[in-house]
Design an enzyme around this catalytic site. Sequence first.
Site, PDB file in Angstrom:
ATOM      1  N   SER A 135     -43.479  25.570 -46.510  1.00  0.00           N
ATOM      2  CA  SER A 135     -42.433  25.279 -45.547  1.00  0.00           C
ATOM      3  C   SER A 135     -42.156  23.785 -45.615  1.00  0.00           C
ATOM      4  CB  SER A 135     -42.847  25.715 -44.146  1.00  0.00           C
ATOM      5  OG  SER A 135     -41.839  25.482 -43.204  1.00  0.00           O
ATOM      6  N   TYR A 149     -30.867  23.673 -43.340  1.00  0.00           N
ATOM      7  CA  TYR A 149     -32.218  23.667 -43.897  1.00  0.00           C
ATOM      8  C   TYR A 149     -33.231  23.992 -42.802  1.00  0.00           C
ATOM      9  CZ  TYR A 149     -36.193  21.960 -46.684  1.00  0.00           C
ATOM     10  OH  TYR A 149     -37.373  21.847 -47.382  1.00  0.00           O
ATOM     11  N   LYS A 153     -36.095  27.036 -42.468  1.00  0.00           N
ATOM     12  CA  LYS A 153     -37.517  26.717 -42.328  1.00  0.00           C
ATOM     13  C   LYS A 153     -38.067  27.175 -40.979  1.00  0.00           C
ATOM     14  CE  LYS A 153     -38.199  24.965 -46.371  1.00  0.00           C
ATOM     15  NZ  LYS A 153     -39.022  25.710 -47.357  1.00  0.00           N
TER      16      LYS A 153
END
Length: 275
Positions: A135, A149, A153
């Site tokens: 991660s 993004y 994540k």
Amino acid sequence: MTTRTWFITGVNSGFGRELAAQLLDRGDRVAGTVRREGSVGDLADKYGDRFWVGHLDVTDPARIRTVVDAAFAELGRIDVVVVNAGYGLMGAAEEFTDEQVQHQIATNLVGAIRTVRAALPHLRAQGGGRLIQLSSVAGLAAFPGGSLYHATKWGVEGFMEALAAEVAPFGIGVTIVEPGGARTAFAGGSLQLGAPLAAYDGTPAAFVRGIRDGRVPIVGDPAKMMARVIESVDLEPAPLRLVLGTDSYRAATAALRARLAQVEPQEATASTTDA
């Protein structure tokens, strides 16, 4: 030293390649996947039968099943599955096309989920193993210019944290790796930027534009980071989170403290909606 067999997505560059190289150097077997065939020919030539290579684009769900099944069938027991393949899409939220949004989510989030789901039946059947999700501190803290993004994540963090409790009865340990910035090819290769809108010039979201040209300092050593990942597999129980880098630690702890500070004062008002 225990010799293990690993399955790693995305071994052609960055963390994936560094991890694969360290493991092969120490005598482990690695099943690695690449999007571009021939991109790891040097590793294949050097390590021979200990390096198994599969061609995989994690946005292709049928191919994920095929490659994962083939790796387990040909190598037998796989001790550690590392979900690593992915890239960064940065910029203000409205700077992306719909296609960019879809591809980022399909790669980083849906691709990771499908890879794990393909591996789970094999891990259960063999009586256990480890799942490691690469991660980012971006899965614990959020910064302007990283909205898409972060969405992937944070999503994969929730998936893996819930999964850890689901698969513990089968002897499967789960670790989410939280690296900060690292001196990989991320900035020049796997980082993509949305088309800049002038409206965001000089705003906090424009900060990410400095990553590609080196204006944002990067301190993490990818070799040291992947050595820590390898060491983590010897820990029992599996650490749910592995924080790598002083920047990661500082950002994560600051974000978690800020979240508590936002929530805790609402204890009394939260109860007013109880039946």
